[in-house]
Design a protein around this motif. Structure first.
Motif, short mmCIF file in Angstrom:
data_model
loop_
_atom_site.label_atom_id
_atom_site.label_comp_id
_atom_site.label_asym_id
_atom_site.label_seq_id
_atom_site.Cartn_x
_atom_site.Cartn_y
_atom_site.Cartn_z
N ASN A 114 0.87 -1.18 0.00
CA ASN A 114 0.00 0.00 0.00
C ASN A 114 0.91 1.23 0.00
O ASN A 114 2.11 1.10 -0.25
N ASP A 115 0.36 2.39 0.27
CA ASP A 115 1.16 3.61 0.20
C ASP A 115 2.29 3.64 1.22
O ASP A 115 3.30 4.33 1.01
N ASP A 116 2.15 2.92 2.32
CA ASP A 116 3.13 3.00 3.40
C ASP A 116 3.99 1.75 3.56
O ASP A 116 5.03 1.80 4.22
N GLU A 117 3.57 0.62 3.02
CA GLU A 117 4.26 -0.64 3.31
C GLU A 117 4.75 -1.34 2.04
O GLU A 117 4.08 -1.34 1.00
N VAL A 118 5.94 -1.94 2.18
CA VAL A 118 6.59 -2.64 1.07
C VAL A 118 7.03 -4.01 1.56
O VAL A 118 7.58 -4.14 2.66
N GLY A 119 6.75 -5.05 0.76
CA GLY A 119 7.21 -6.39 1.09
C GLY A 119 8.58 -6.66 0.48
O GLY A 119 8.83 -6.31 -0.68
N LEU A 120 9.47 -7.26 1.26
CA LEU A 120 10.82 -7.60 0.80
C LEU A 120 11.04 -9.10 0.98
O LEU A 120 10.68 -9.65 2.03
N PHE A 121 11.62 -9.76 0.00
CA PHE A 121 11.90 -11.19 0.17
C PHE A 121 13.25 -11.55 -0.43
O PHE A 121 13.64 -11.06 -1.49
N ASP B 176 -3.75 -9.26 -5.93
CA ASP B 176 -4.78 -10.24 -5.58
C ASP B 176 -4.23 -11.67 -5.60
O ASP B 176 -4.81 -12.56 -4.96
N GLN B 177 -3.15 -11.91 -6.33
CA GLN B 177 -2.58 -13.26 -6.41
C GLN B 177 -1.35 -13.42 -5.53
O GLN B 177 -0.76 -14.49 -5.46
N ASN B 178 -0.95 -12.36 -4.86
CA ASN B 178 0.23 -12.39 -4.00
C ASN B 178 -0.18 -12.96 -2.64
O ASN B 178 -1.06 -12.43 -1.97
N ILE B 179 0.47 -14.05 -2.23
CA ILE B 179 0.05 -14.74 -1.00
C ILE B 179 0.44 -13.96 0.26
O ILE B 179 0.07 -14.36 1.37
N ALA B 180 1.19 -12.86 0.10
CA ALA B 180 1.61 -12.07 1.26
C ALA B 180 0.71 -10.86 1.49
O ALA B 180 0.95 -10.07 2.40
N VAL C 263 -3.54 -4.93 2.73
CA VAL C 263 -2.74 -4.94 3.95
C VAL C 263 -1.84 -6.17 3.94
O VAL C 263 -2.14 -7.18 3.29
N PRO C 264 -0.73 -6.10 4.69
CA PRO C 264 0.19 -7.26 4.69
C PRO C 264 -0.33 -8.38 5.58
O PRO C 264 -0.96 -8.15 6.61
N ILE C 265 -0.05 -9.60 5.17
CA ILE C 265 -0.25 -10.77 6.03
C ILE C 265 1.01 -10.92 6.87
O ILE C 265 2.12 -10.63 6.43
N ALA C 266 0.84 -11.37 8.09
CA ALA C 266 1.98 -11.51 9.00
C ALA C 266 3.08 -12.35 8.35
O ALA C 266 2.81 -13.40 7.76
N PRO C 267 4.34 -11.89 8.44
CA PRO C 267 5.45 -12.60 7.79
C PRO C 267 5.54 -14.08 8.16
O PRO C 267 5.80 -14.93 7.28
N ALA C 268 5.34 -14.43 9.42
CA ALA C 268 5.42 -15.84 9.82
C ALA C 268 4.34 -16.66 9.14
O ALA C 268 4.56 -17.81 8.74
N LYS C 269 3.16 -16.06 9.00
CA LYS C 269 2.06 -16.76 8.34
C LYS C 269 2.34 -16.94 6.84
O LYS C 269 2.01 -17.97 6.25
#
Length: 417
Positions: free
Chosen positions: A211-218, A246-250, A260-266
């Motif tokens: 979203n505007d404030d959060e970025v996923g890193l892997f 919509d297809q991103n499992i995170a 919104v992000p799904i919890a990293p451990a999940k």
């Protein structure tokens, strides 16, 4: 006496050509009669010069030559015969009345394959010819096998060229999975490093805006090397794609249509179950997945067997994060821990694969985590792609210019506040 059909070692349909060279017409006639009775084709000449001219046009299979002849003796003819660039080997028998060891050695030194002492015994001549045929058969069988080997090698070279071209294209496609190597988010910036040790590798790094404030890193490191590992990274890239939220499992969508992000451990646990349920493979992989908040500087992480992330504060102090965790794809229903850190202005986070920490010098010493920390300290004035380029330079110098034994990948997250 046995018939030629019973004694010949080469194909019965293949009549061997024997060249008889002797200045004695009587000796030639005696040999010709015997040879034809045994099933050979026979040609005869009376001098070494004639023999050389004949062999240049029609290379014989076997030669029976007298030693003592005018103009060109059998020794000189033998040297000329063996020096000819014929496609097939010719077996050379020298007829001589000489029996001294030194003289026989002279003949062998000049290329003669066998000797017969005059007067020639019919049984001994036949035995020497059969021995010659065996040598000819072995030589021709060797040529057939060499031809087969050369043909196979040519086919393998063509196949290797095709595979090599495919692998080069596969490497380009794999590199295209990392669509952006650098992005400035104004409040933070990200830089990516991905360098496979071969054509294709098992490392993958990436990011996706949530979203505007959060970025996923892997940061992912699939076990093994080569095509199968690369195919698995491509599959995993699809699960954490930036192309479709919509297809991103995170990522999940709320009732108010916000992402919104799904919890990293999940997220890691979901990947673990997906791999064990849907992929028939013996590969597993290590992973660090993080959610970075641009507004607050908070980085929310989970680690699955990947090297510990390193956080470098603006003052240069380095903190090691995470507790390790179990690699993904080993045990069903595995659980993963979470940890977090808050980055302030000037702080930076480095996620890196074990291809960096386990880079080996020529004495077998590892660069290790301490080496990575020392690198960050030594190069604290550099940032972004310049820092990652310096990391490759440092590793190359550490390895003594040798190719890296493992893929090298890293994510540098720098918080500007």
């Amino acid at each position: 006496m046995q018939s030629s059909r019973q004694t010949k070692t080469l194909s019965d349909t293949e009549k061997l050509l024997v060249l008889v060279v002797d200045d004695s017409k009587l000796q030639r006639s005696i040999l010709r009669v015997q040879l034809k009775k045994w099933g050979y084709q026979v040609a005869e000449v009376e001098s070494g010069k004639e023999a050389v001219a004949f062999c240049e046009k029609t290379p014989p299979d076997l030669v029976i030559s007298d030693w003592m002849m005018p103009e060109m003796d059998g020794i000189e003819f033998c040297k000329r015969f063996k020096a000819m660039r014929n496609e097939k080997f010719g077996y050379f028998i020298l007829l001589t009345s000489k029996s001294e060891t030194v003289e026989i050695a002279q003949g062998l030194d000049n290329g003669a394959d066998d000797f017969l002492t005059k007067p020639v015994s019919s049984a001994e001549l036949r035995a020497r010819l059969v021995a010659g045929e065996r040598i000819l058969e072995m030589e021709r069988e060797l040529k057939r096998k060499n031809h087969l080997i050369n043909t196979t090698l040519d086919e393998l070279k063509a196949l290797y060229t095709t595979i090599d071209n495919d692998l080069i294209e596969a490497k380009q496609l794999q590199q295209s999975l990392v669509r952006e190597r650098f992005r400035d988010f104004e409040r933070a910036r990200i830089s990516l490093l991905l360098q496979s040790s071969g054509h294709v590798g098992g490392d993958l790094v990436g990011f996706f805006p949530i979203n505007d404030d959060e970025v996923g890193l892997f940061a992912i490191d699939v076990s093994g090397h080569g095509i199968s590992s690369a195919l698995m990274t491509a599959r995993l890239a699809g699960y954490m794609s930036s192309a479709s939220k919509d297809q991103n499992i995170a990522i999940e969508k709320t009732a108010s249509n916000e992402y919104v992000p799904i919890a990293p451990a999940k997220v890691i646990a979901s990947l673990n179950n997906l791999v064990l349920r849907e992929m028939t493979t013996e590969h597993y992989f290590t992973l660090v997945y993080a959610v970075a908040n641009l507004a607050t500087g908070r980085v929310w992480m989970s680690q699955a067997g990947h090297p510990h992330p390193l956080l470098q504060r603006a003052n240069g102090r380095i903190e090691t994060l995470g507790g390790g965790g179990l690699p993904v794809g080993l045990l069903p229903d595995a659980e993963y821990d979470e940890f977090e850190a808050t980055l302030n202005s000037g702080d930076r986070l480095l996620l890196f694969s074990d291809g960096i920490s386990e880079c080996m010098d020529q004495d077998g010493e590892l660069f290790d985590d301490e080496g990575v920390a020392s690198f960050l300290t030594d190069w604290r004035d550099k940032g972004g792609q310049d820092l990652l380029d310096s990391l490759i330079f440092t590793l190359d110098r550490f390895a003594g210019g040798e190719d890296f034994s493992d893929d090298v990948s890293a994510i540098l997250w720098e918080h500007k506040g």
